[in-house]
Scaffold this active site. Structure first.
Site, PDB file in Angstrom:
ATOM      1  N   LYS A 155       0.830  -1.208   0.000  1.00 24.20           N
ATOM      2  CA  LYS A 155       0.000   0.000   0.000  1.00 24.20           C
ATOM      3  C   LYS A 155       0.862   1.254   0.000  1.00 24.20           C
ATOM      4  CE  LYS A 155      -1.260   2.085   3.613  1.00 24.20           C
ATOM      5  NZ  LYS A 155      -1.806   2.753   4.823  1.00 24.20           N
ATOM      6  N   ASN A 156       1.916   1.252   0.817  1.00 27.74           N
ATOM      7  CA  ASN A 156       2.745   2.449   0.953  1.00 27.74           C
ATOM      8  C   ASN A 156       3.619   2.707  -0.264  1.00 27.74           C
ATOM      9  OD1 ASN A 156       1.665   3.017   3.449  1.00 27.74           O
ATOM     10  ND2 ASN A 156       3.303   1.995   4.592  1.00 27.74           N
ATOM     11  N   CYS A 173      -4.383   8.408  10.150  1.00 28.99           N
ATOM     12  CA  CYS A 173      -4.378   7.855  11.507  1.00 28.99           C
ATOM     13  C   CYS A 173      -3.956   8.902  12.533  1.00 28.99           C
ATOM     14  CB  CYS A 173      -3.421   6.662  11.594  1.00 28.99           C
ATOM     15  SG  CYS A 173      -4.043   5.174  10.810  1.00 28.99           S
ATOM     16  N   ARG A 184       2.858  14.556  12.589  1.00 28.36           N
ATOM     17  CA  ARG A 184       3.360  14.260  11.258  1.00 28.36           C
ATOM     18  C   ARG A 184       3.226  15.474  10.325  1.00 28.36           C
ATOM     19  NH1 ARG A 184       1.575   8.334   9.369  1.00 28.36           N
ATOM     20  NH2 ARG A 184      -0.544   9.060   9.565  1.00 28.36           N
ATOM     21  N   PRO A 185       3.901  16.588  10.625  1.00 23.75           N
ATOM     22  CA  PRO A 185       3.704  17.806   9.848  1.00 23.75           C
ATOM     23  C   PRO A 185       4.217  17.684   8.423  1.00 23.75           C
ATOM     24  CG  PRO A 185       5.583  18.045  11.321  1.00 23.75           C
ATOM     25  CD  PRO A 185       4.928  16.746  11.667  1.00 23.75           C
ATOM     26  N   VAL A 186       3.694  18.587   7.570  1.00 27.59           N
ATOM     27  CA  VAL A 186       4.108  18.606   6.164  1.00 27.59           C
ATOM     28  C   VAL A 186       5.172  19.678   5.931  1.00 27.59           C
ATOM     29  CG1 VAL A 186       1.942  17.671   5.295  1.00 27.59           C
ATOM     30  CG2 VAL A 186       2.186  20.149   5.588  1.00 27.59           C
ATOM     31  N   ASP A 187       5.792  20.147   6.997  1.00 22.56           N
ATOM     32  CA  ASP A 187       6.794  21.218   6.879  1.00 22.56           C
ATOM     33  C   ASP A 187       7.911  20.861   5.909  1.00 22.56           C
ATOM     34  OD1 ASP A 187       5.217  22.079   8.904  1.00 22.56           O
ATOM     35  OD2 ASP A 187       6.796  22.372  10.376  1.00 22.56           O
ATOM     36  N   LEU A 188       8.368  19.600   5.930  1.00 22.93           N
ATOM     37  CA  LEU A 188       9.488  19.209   5.074  1.00 22.93           C
ATOM     38  C   LEU A 188       9.093  19.196   3.603  1.00 22.93           C
ATOM     39  CD1 LEU A 188      11.179  16.388   7.187  1.00 22.93           C
ATOM     40  CD2 LEU A 188      11.679  18.826   7.131  1.00 22.93           C
ATOM     41  N   ASP A 218       5.894   0.823  11.665  1.00 19.13           N
ATOM     42  CA  ASP A 218       4.631   0.161  11.339  1.00 19.13           C
ATOM     43  C   ASP A 218       4.570  -1.277  11.842  1.00 19.13           C
ATOM     44  OD1 ASP A 218       3.481   2.353  10.197  1.00 19.13           O
ATOM     45  OD2 ASP A 218       3.756   1.717   8.121  1.00 19.13           O
ATOM     46  N   ILE A 263       9.883   7.311  15.944  1.00 17.87           N
ATOM     47  CA  ILE A 263       9.351   7.932  14.730  1.00 17.87           C
ATOM     48  C   ILE A 263       8.144   8.809  15.035  1.00 17.87           C
ATOM     49  CG2 ILE A 263       8.569   7.527  12.376  1.00 17.87           C
ATOM     50  CD1 ILE A 263      11.402   6.530  12.911  1.00 17.87           C
ATOM     51  N   ARG A 304      -7.924  -0.307   5.611  1.00 22.00           N
ATOM     52  CA  ARG A 304      -7.037   0.642   4.950  1.00 22.00           C
ATOM     53  C   ARG A 304      -5.707  -0.012   4.573  1.00 22.00           C
ATOM     54  NH1 ARG A 304      -5.355   4.782   8.342  1.00 22.00           N
ATOM     55  NH2 ARG A 304      -4.367   5.545   6.443  1.00 22.00           N
TER      56      ARG A 304
END
Length: 426
Positions: free
Chosen positions: A22-23, A123, A128-132, A313, A335, A405
């Site tokens: 999936k990933n 989830c 889990r920011p999108v800053d990067l 995971d 993580i 999912r």
């Protein structure tokens, strides 16, 4: 809302087919936005997140069709054609369902010079920011503002190659910037890039589409941008987390199971821990076998790290493993900061777990006891199923929509190996 009911205490015996990752599939589907030609992906898993990404791409104007594969995951393919894009906006109603939706940002911006993507959901396992992602795209020349819950990005003169060093390893940011760099003018260097097999799979697909990429599989990736990319056919890598999860199930229950359609090299860190705990793991022509004799597992410590370290995971599954092992084990999560939400539910089943910040001390108990439990996220959901397989008596796992999912036909695959498990429809 569906529930899963199971009775534990039975060893597993047989074979389980592992599907595509999936990933890996989600960023590969987003990569279809990079070309007006058709991208065909094989070994596609039938999962809720795949459907969500397909719906998101369709609302952008991508033509999506799937071949069923006659019930075999290896034959299942999806065809994506982004020849006519009608919208560069990824709306909240779709993006909120799945964090990987943010992966359309880089391809849309690179090909069309603009993108507007809702801040993602998924989830509840930390911020889990999108800053990067934003930092990297700005380095490529994009102008970005975050307004009203949306990332609004433009690159009116196109993206330009740059040297980007990630301050911390990020799989999603590496994927987004790989795709953006493939169409950027000049050369882009990604330093401290993620090394997961899913990243390698994306690179292999982009190369098949005409991208020029060096350093695949390393933390130093160089992308020489092209004016355009072409269509391609690509087979999705096997799902290493599904592989590890079923391997953990056998370790917990005992017995012997062959996992087919997968590769042992994808989960070497997991295999090392399973062997340390007392299991045998062997490569076969079709995949790998996992076996445990009647003896109890040994307690071993786990530390989650970016690949090739032990995957976050697999942390919840490893914790269940240790609840029924001899001795104590320290499990440390590096993580995500909020990934021990399964601990209270495991405690309801008799597990002895004490959380200290980012670490959990697990003392093995003689047995777990069945109980009604509640799933909180994808991997926590499957950990409760594994606990139910080990427990004495009946366990009911509620809110299992998370499972769908990331795991296809989980109860069918386990039942075929002797587990007493069924899905209850409400």
């Amino acid at each position: 809302m569906d529930r899963i009911r199971l009775r534990g205490g039975r060893p597993l015996d047989g074979s389980i087919a592992i599907g595509g990752a999936k990933n890996a599939a989600l960023p590969l589907m987003a990569a279809s936005l990079l070309t007006p030609q058709t991208l065909t992906l094989g070994n596609v898993p039938h999962l809720a997140d795949i459907a969500t990404m397909a719906h998101l791409l369709q609302q952008h104007g991508v033509d999506v069709s799937m071949d069923g594969g006659n019930g075999t995951p290896e034959g299942r393919t999806i065809h994506l054609n982004a020849g006519t894009i009608t919208s560069t906006v990824a709306p909240y109603d779709l993006v909120r369902k799945m964090r990987a939706s943010v992966l359309v940002l880089g391809p849309l911006l690179a090909r069309f010079g603009e993108a507007e993507v809702s801040l993602p959901g998924g989830c509840a396992i930390g911020t889990r920011p999108v800053d990067l992602h934003i930092m990297g795209l700005k380095a490529l020349g994009a102008e970005i503002a975050v307004e009203g819950g949306y990332i609004k990005a433009t690159a009116k003169k196109g993206l330009k190659g740059a040297v980007i060093r990630f301050p911390m390893v990020s799989v999603g940011a590496t994927e987004n910037l790989l795709m953006a760099a493939a169409l950027a003018e000049g050369t882009t260097v990604l330093e401290n890039a993620a090394r997961e097999p899913e990243i390698t799979d994306l690179c292999d697909c982009l190369i098949a589409m005409g991208a020029e990429i060096e350093g695949v599989g390393s933390e130093h990736i160089t992308v020489h941008g092209k004016p355009s990319l072409q269509g391609a056919r690509h087979q999705i890598v096997p799902d290493r987390i599904e592989t590890g999860t079923y391997a953990a199930a056998v370790a917990i229950c005992g017995g012997r199971v062959e996992l087919t359609g997968t590769r042992i090299d994808l989960i070497e860190s997991v295999v090392d821990k399973l062997r340390e705990a007392g299991c045998s793991v062997d490569e076969t022509p079709r995949g790998m076998t996992i076996a445990r004799n009647g003896s109890r597992l040994r307690g071993v410590d786990f530390l989650t790290q970016p690949y090739p370290g032990f995957p976050t995971d697999m942390q919840a599954q490893a914790m269940v493993l240790m609840t029924v092992a001899d001795g104590a084990a320290m499990i440390t999560e590096t993580i995500f900061e909020n990934r021990f939400m399964h601990v209270p539910e495991l405690a309801r089943m008799g597990a002895n777990i004490v959380v200290h910040g980012s670490s959990a001390l697990v003392r093995g108990v003689p047995k777990l006891t069945g109980a009604p439990v509640m799933a909180t996220d994808l991997r926590a959901s499957v950990s409760l199923v594994l606990a139910g397989l080990a427990a004495e008596g009946e366990t009911t796992v509620n809110r299992v929509y998370h499972l769908d999912r990331g795991y296809e036909r989980l109860e069918e695959k386990l039942a075929a190996c002797g587990a007493v498990i069924e899905r209850l429809k409400d």
